[in-house]
Design a protein around this motif. Structure first.
Motif, short mmCIF file in Angstrom:
data_model
loop_
_atom_site.label_atom_id
_atom_site.label_comp_id
_atom_site.label_asym_id
_atom_site.label_seq_id
_atom_site.Cartn_x
_atom_site.Cartn_y
_atom_site.Cartn_z
N LEU A 107 4.24 -1.20 3.77
CA LEU A 107 3.60 -0.08 4.45
C LEU A 107 3.10 0.91 3.41
CD1 LEU A 107 6.39 0.62 7.10
CD2 LEU A 107 4.37 -0.82 7.41
N ASP A 108 1.96 1.57 3.70
CA ASP A 108 1.52 2.65 2.82
C ASP A 108 1.88 4.00 3.44
OD1 ASP A 108 -0.44 3.27 4.71
OD2 ASP A 108 -2.07 2.32 3.59
N SER A 109 1.54 5.08 2.75
CA SER A 109 1.94 6.41 3.20
C SER A 109 1.26 6.83 4.49
CB SER A 109 1.62 7.43 2.10
OG SER A 109 0.24 7.41 1.78
N ALA A 110 0.14 6.17 4.84
CA ALA A 110 -0.56 6.48 6.08
C ALA A 110 -0.09 5.61 7.24
CB ALA A 110 -2.06 6.30 5.88
N GLY A 111 0.84 4.70 6.98
CA GLY A 111 1.37 3.85 8.04
C GLY A 111 0.64 2.54 8.22
N ASN A 112 -0.37 2.28 7.38
CA ASN A 112 -1.04 0.98 7.47
C ASN A 112 -0.08 -0.13 7.07
OD1 ASN A 112 -3.85 1.89 8.08
ND2 ASN A 112 -3.61 2.91 6.10
N ILE A 113 -0.31 -1.31 7.64
CA ILE A 113 0.61 -2.43 7.49
C ILE A 113 -0.07 -3.52 6.67
CG2 ILE A 113 2.02 -4.12 8.75
CD1 ILE A 113 1.37 -2.20 11.27
N GLY A 184 -3.50 2.96 -2.88
CA GLY A 184 -3.93 2.12 -1.77
C GLY A 184 -4.31 0.71 -2.18
N SER A 185 -4.19 0.39 -3.47
CA SER A 185 -4.42 -0.98 -3.90
C SER A 185 -3.24 -1.85 -3.47
CB SER A 185 -4.59 -1.06 -5.41
OG SER A 185 -5.76 -0.39 -5.82
N THR A 186 -3.53 -3.11 -3.18
CA THR A 186 -2.52 -4.02 -2.66
C THR A 186 -2.28 -5.15 -3.64
OG1 THR A 186 -3.46 -3.57 -0.48
CG2 THR A 186 -1.84 -5.31 -0.61
N LYS A 217 -4.22 -8.41 -7.47
CA LYS A 217 -4.34 -7.02 -7.03
C LYS A 217 -5.70 -6.84 -6.37
CE LYS A 217 -4.26 -2.24 -8.80
NZ LYS A 217 -4.07 -1.40 -10.03
N VAL A 218 -5.69 -6.30 -5.15
CA VAL A 218 -6.91 -6.08 -4.38
C VAL A 218 -7.18 -4.58 -4.28
CG1 VAL A 218 -8.06 -6.50 -2.16
CG2 VAL A 218 -6.40 -8.16 -3.04
N ASP A 219 -8.43 -4.18 -4.45
CA ASP A 219 -8.78 -2.76 -4.41
C ASP A 219 -8.56 -2.19 -3.01
OD1 ASP A 219 -11.11 -3.86 -3.10
OD2 ASP A 219 -12.15 -2.01 -3.61
N PRO A 220 -8.50 -0.84 -2.86
CA PRO A 220 -8.16 -0.24 -1.57
C PRO A 220 -9.11 -0.60 -0.44
CG PRO A 220 -7.90 1.37 -3.32
CD PRO A 220 -8.55 0.17 -3.95
N THR A 221 -10.36 -0.94 -0.74
CA THR A 221 -11.31 -1.28 0.32
C THR A 221 -11.23 -2.75 0.73
OG1 THR A 221 -13.11 -1.87 -1.19
CG2 THR A 221 -12.89 0.45 -0.58
N GLY A 222 -10.45 -3.54 0.00
CA GLY A 222 -10.36 -4.96 0.30
C GLY A 222 -11.61 -5.73 -0.05
#
Length: 295
Positions: A107-113, A184-186, A217-222
């Motif tokens: 989870l990130d700080s905004a609650g995205n999964i 926000g990178s994954t 590693k994927v950037d925040p925008t995917g």
């Protein structure tokens, strides 16, 4: 399938609940996809105590909720409220068939999964620029990574990472761990036996053995791979766990069967001597049989 929450001192259960579903009668193996089972294999918790679960199931056994992102596939993501009394949502990830499973959730700080796992579905939904790379054909499997909104109703982006087999046979890749950093990178880690797994800015650009670990590693925008690398030697490797620190450095943990696994200058032990070491006193991890025999 069960979910249990302990009190802070571990002396009692805050809640313990069973999820609907039933096992087939021929037996049960952890992590194996069973068509008539609810089999959770991943969990994450938000700041207010909601638990997010992932695994494999069947929509007829664990039904998706209204407004869910998807009602097909066998990989599921579900949200259990802080009291353990209600599934707030259940959604599926994947394509046709029963070849999808979630192995890790973050989870990130905004609650995205963020859900990572394995699929062999040629129609697993992906967003640009990620393609299936042969996944779903000739028994090939790939690692998937999906970013869902906090309600489990929308996928911001979805990726499948895989390739083709180096020799005759099936190509297999799988995602076993996921993490997200403060930007926000994954990050996704797992294993692959493909020589053309997508790489970028790689510390190890080529597969070295039968099966290697991978870290991407994927950037925040995917929309792009910031880096993607193999990790392994001439034998076989698999990554099981992944963490990222505040300086955006990724850490992975797993297993190796390679005598030439890449190690740094200060590594202890200095080298892995393979099978002979495992049954001798030359290793700090002496085999139990050897120790008992000497005594």
């Amino acid at each position: 399938a069960f979910v249990a929450k302990f009190t802070p001192d571990g002396s009692s259960l805050a809640y313990s609940t069973l999820l609907s579903g039933s096992l087939i009668q021929i037996g049960y193996s952890p992590g194996v996809i069973l068509g008539s089972a609810v089999s959770p294999s991943a969990i994450a918790v938000d700041a207010v105590g909601n638990a997010f679960l992932g695994g494999s199931s069947n929509p007829s056994i664990l039904p998706p909720t209204a407004g869910a992102y998807s009602n097909s596939g066998s990989a599921f993501v579900a949200k259990l409220d802080a009291s353990g009394s209600k599934l707030t949502f259940v959604t599926y990830l994947g394509g046709s068939g029963a070849s999808d499973i979630v192995h890790s959730i973050a989870l990130d700080s905004a609650g995205n999964i963020y859900a990572a796992g394995t699929t062999a579905a040629a129609d697993f939904p992906v967003t640009a620029p990620f393609a299936h790379g042969g996944v779903g054909t000739s028994g090939n499997s790939g690692a998937f990574l999906v970013k869902l909104d906090p309600a489990g109703a929308h996928a911001a982006w979805s990726a499948v990472l895989g390739g083709t087999a180096p020799i005759a046979g099936s190509a297999f890749s799988g995602g076993t761990a996921v993490a997200v950093d403060s930007t926000g990178s994954t990050y996704i880690a797992g294993f692959t036996n493909t020589t053309n797994f997508p790489t970028a800015n790689a510390a190890q650009p080529r597969m070295a053995g039968n099966t290697d670990g991978f870290l991407a590693k994927v950037d925040p925008t995917g929309s792009q791979l910031l880096y993607s690398t193999y990790l392994g030697g001439s034998g076989s490797e698999q990554i099981y766990g992944l963490a990222v620190d505040s300086a955006l450095r990724a850490y992975v943990v797993g297993e190796s069967q390679s005598v030439d696994f890449p190690v740094t200058a200060n590594a202890l032990p200095k080298r892995f001597a393979a099978a002979p070491c495992l049954i001798s006193n030359a290793t700090p991890f002496r085999s139990e049989e050897r120790r008992v025999g000497k005594e």
